[in-house]
Write a protein that holds these residues in place. Structure first.
Motif, PDB file in Angstrom:
ATOM      1  N   MET A   1       4.487  14.255 -11.581  1.00  0.00           N
ATOM      2  CA  MET A   1       4.904  14.290 -12.985  1.00  0.00           C
ATOM      3  C   MET A   1       3.826  14.942 -13.846  1.00  0.00           C
ATOM      4  N   ALA A   2       2.563  14.634 -13.586  1.00  0.00           N
ATOM      5  CA  ALA A   2       1.463  15.236 -14.331  1.00  0.00           C
ATOM      6  C   ALA A   2       1.425  16.742 -14.084  1.00  0.00           C
ATOM      7  N   SER A   3       1.657  17.132 -12.836  1.00  0.00           N
ATOM      8  CA  SER A   3       1.661  18.552 -12.492  1.00  0.00           C
ATOM      9  C   SER A   3       2.795  19.279 -13.208  1.00  0.00           C
ATOM     10  N   LYS A   4       3.974  18.666 -13.246  1.00  0.00           N
ATOM     11  CA  LYS A   4       5.118  19.272 -13.940  1.00  0.00           C
ATOM     12  C   LYS A   4       4.836  19.374 -15.435  1.00  0.00           C
ATOM     13  N   ALA A   5       4.240  18.323 -16.008  1.00  0.00           N
ATOM     14  CA  ALA A   5       3.919  18.338 -17.438  1.00  0.00           C
ATOM     15  C   ALA A   5       2.916  19.443 -17.739  1.00  0.00           C
ATOM     16  N   THR A   6       1.921  19.607 -16.888  1.00  0.00           N
ATOM     17  CA  THR A   6       0.925  20.667 -17.076  1.00  0.00           C
ATOM     18  C   THR A   6       1.588  22.034 -16.990  1.00  0.00           C
ATOM     19  N   THR A   7       2.496  22.196 -16.048  1.00  0.00           N
ATOM     20  CA  THR A   7       3.213  23.466 -15.897  1.00  0.00           C
ATOM     21  C   THR A   7       4.063  23.749 -17.143  1.00  0.00           C
ATOM     22  N   ARG A   8       4.748  22.717 -17.667  1.00  0.00           N
ATOM     23  CA  ARG A   8       5.563  22.900 -18.871  1.00  0.00           C
ATOM     24  C   ARG A   8       4.697  23.253 -20.073  1.00  0.00           C
ATOM     25  N   LYS A   9       3.539  22.596 -20.208  1.00  0.00           N
ATOM     26  CA  LYS A   9       2.635  22.904 -21.323  1.00  0.00           C
ATOM     27  C   LYS A   9       2.123  24.332 -21.225  1.00  0.00           C
ATOM     28  N   ALA A  10       1.785  24.735 -20.013  1.00  0.00           N
ATOM     29  CA  ALA A  10       1.285  26.106 -19.824  1.00  0.00           C
ATOM     30  C   ALA A  10       2.373  27.112 -20.176  1.00  0.00           C
ATOM     31  N   ALA A  11       3.596  26.838 -19.793  1.00  0.00           N
ATOM     32  CA  ALA A  11       4.709  27.742 -20.095  1.00  0.00           C
ATOM     33  C   ALA A  11       4.952  27.788 -21.599  1.00  0.00           C
ATOM     34  N   ALA A  12       4.868  26.649 -22.267  1.00  0.00           N
ATOM     35  CA  ALA A  12       5.067  26.610 -23.721  1.00  0.00           C
ATOM     36  C   ALA A  12       3.974  27.397 -24.428  1.00  0.00           C
ATOM     37  N   LEU A  13       2.725  27.253 -23.982  1.00  0.00           N
ATOM     38  CA  LEU A  13       1.620  28.011 -24.584  1.00  0.00           C
ATOM     39  C   LEU A  13       1.814  29.505 -24.377  1.00  0.00           C
ATOM     40  N   LYS A  14       2.296  29.870 -23.219  1.00  0.00           N
ATOM     41  CA  LYS A  14       2.544  31.280 -22.916  1.00  0.00           C
ATOM     42  C   LYS A  14       3.617  31.837 -23.850  1.00  0.00           C
ATOM     43  N   ARG A  15       4.685  31.049 -24.052  1.00  0.00           N
ATOM     44  CA  ARG A  15       5.761  31.491 -24.952  1.00  0.00           C
ATOM     45  C   ARG A  15       5.244  31.654 -26.376  1.00  0.00           C
ATOM     46  N   LYS A  16       4.411  30.696 -26.819  1.00  0.00           N
ATOM     47  CA  LYS A  16       3.839  30.793 -28.169  1.00  0.00           C
ATOM     48  C   LYS A  16       2.976  32.040 -28.310  1.00  0.00           C
ATOM     49  N   ALA A  17       2.196  32.298 -27.283  1.00  0.00           N
ATOM     50  CA  ALA A  17       1.334  33.467 -27.332  1.00  0.00           C
ATOM     51  C   ALA A  17       2.146  34.757 -27.375  1.00  0.00           C
ATOM     52  N   LEU A  18       3.221  34.815 -26.624  1.00  0.00           N
ATOM     53  CA  LEU A  18       4.088  35.997 -26.641  1.00  0.00           C
ATOM     54  C   LEU A  18       4.757  36.154 -27.993  1.00  0.00           C
TER      55      LEU A  18
ATOM     56  N   LEU B   1       0.829  -1.208   0.000  1.00  0.00           N
ATOM     57  CA  LEU B   1       0.000   0.000   0.000  1.00  0.00           C
ATOM     58  C   LEU B   1       0.862   1.255   0.000  1.00  0.00           C
ATOM     59  N   GLN B   2       1.934   1.247   0.780  1.00  0.00           N
ATOM     60  CA  GLN B   2       2.839   2.396   0.831  1.00  0.00           C
ATOM     61  C   GLN B   2       3.507   2.604  -0.526  1.00  0.00           C
ATOM     62  N   LYS B   3       3.928   1.522  -1.138  1.00  0.00           N
ATOM     63  CA  LYS B   3       4.567   1.602  -2.457  1.00  0.00           C
ATOM     64  C   LYS B   3       3.589   2.168  -3.490  1.00  0.00           C
ATOM     65  N   GLU B   4       2.349   1.696  -3.476  1.00  0.00           N
ATOM     66  CA  GLU B   4       1.338   2.195  -4.411  1.00  0.00           C
ATOM     67  C   GLU B   4       1.059   3.674  -4.180  1.00  0.00           C
ATOM     68  N   GLU B   5       1.022   4.100  -2.927  1.00  0.00           N
ATOM     69  CA  GLU B   5       0.792   5.506  -2.613  1.00  0.00           C
ATOM     70  C   GLU B   5       1.939   6.370  -3.126  1.00  0.00           C
ATOM     71  N   GLU B   6       3.160   5.901  -2.938  1.00  0.00           N
ATOM     72  CA  GLU B   6       4.322   6.640  -3.439  1.00  0.00           C
ATOM     73  C   GLU B   6       4.279   6.756  -4.959  1.00  0.00           C
ATOM     74  N   GLU B   7       3.874   5.674  -5.626  1.00  0.00           N
ATOM     75  CA  GLU B   7       3.774   5.699  -7.085  1.00  0.00           C
ATOM     76  C   GLU B   7       2.690   6.686  -7.532  1.00  0.00           C
ATOM     77  N   ARG B   8       1.560   6.734  -6.829  1.00  0.00           N
ATOM     78  CA  ARG B   8       0.494   7.699  -7.152  1.00  0.00           C
ATOM     79  C   ARG B   8       0.985   9.128  -6.975  1.00  0.00           C
ATOM     80  N   GLN B   9       1.719   9.366  -5.895  1.00  0.00           N
ATOM     81  CA  GLN B   9       2.250  10.713  -5.658  1.00  0.00           C
ATOM     82  C   GLN B   9       3.234  11.114  -6.748  1.00  0.00           C
ATOM     83  N   MET B  10       4.101  10.189  -7.146  1.00  0.00           N
ATOM     84  CA  MET B  10       5.062  10.499  -8.206  1.00  0.00           C
ATOM     85  C   MET B  10       4.344  10.781  -9.520  1.00  0.00           C
ATOM     86  N   ALA B  11       3.318   9.996  -9.832  1.00  0.00           N
ATOM     87  CA  ALA B  11       2.563  10.217 -11.068  1.00  0.00           C
ATOM     88  C   ALA B  11       1.865  11.571 -11.023  1.00  0.00           C
ATOM     89  N   ALA B  12       1.319  11.935  -9.878  1.00  0.00           N
ATOM     90  CA  ALA B  12       0.650  13.236  -9.736  1.00  0.00           C
ATOM     91  C   ALA B  12       1.654  14.370  -9.901  1.00  0.00           C
TER      92      ALA B  12
END
Length: 115
Positions: A94-111, A81-92
């Motif tokens: 990574m998803a958050s970082k990917a969303t942040t990178r996409k938002a930054a890329a869109l901002k650069r394109k818009a500029l 259970l602890q291992k699965e929780e750690e994996e969920r946190q890492m996936a979350a």
């Protein structure tokens, strides 16, 4: 198996009789001046206590090993259970970082489009 009134021997206190048992405790009355003592059940039968009746002793030892198997299975379940929780946190994360990178890329394109 009924353990009340079973005769036991303790390595230090000598002979006594079981007077009470709960899920994980056993009360034994030894002769005076020792009197009533409480032990962890069935663990104490692995180190300090022996049943006079060999069949009852075998039952108690089997209880000990069954408890140990259950404890180990629970530890493994908790570890999984602890291992699965750690994996969920890492996936979350990574998803958050990917969303942040996409938002930054869109901002650069818009500029770039504005200039």
């Amino acid at each position: 198996m009924e353990l009340i009134n079973q005769k036991v021997t303790h390595i230090r206190f000598g002979e006594g009789f079981i007077v009470n048992k709960t899920d994980n405790r056993i009360s034994i009355h030894f002769s005076d001046p020792i009197g009533l003592k409480v032990f962890v059940f069935p663990d104490a039968f692995v180190q300090y206590l022996w049943m006079e009746d060999h069949n009852v002793q075998e039952y108690v030892i089997n209880q000990y090993y069954q408890n140990q198997k259950e404890i180990e299975a629970e530890k493994q379940r908790q570890h999984q259970l602890q291992k699965e929780e750690e994996e969920r946190q890492m996936a979350a994360e990574m998803a958050s970082k990917a969303t942040t990178r996409k938002a930054a890329a869109l901002k650069r394109k818009a500029l770039k489009r504005k200039t």
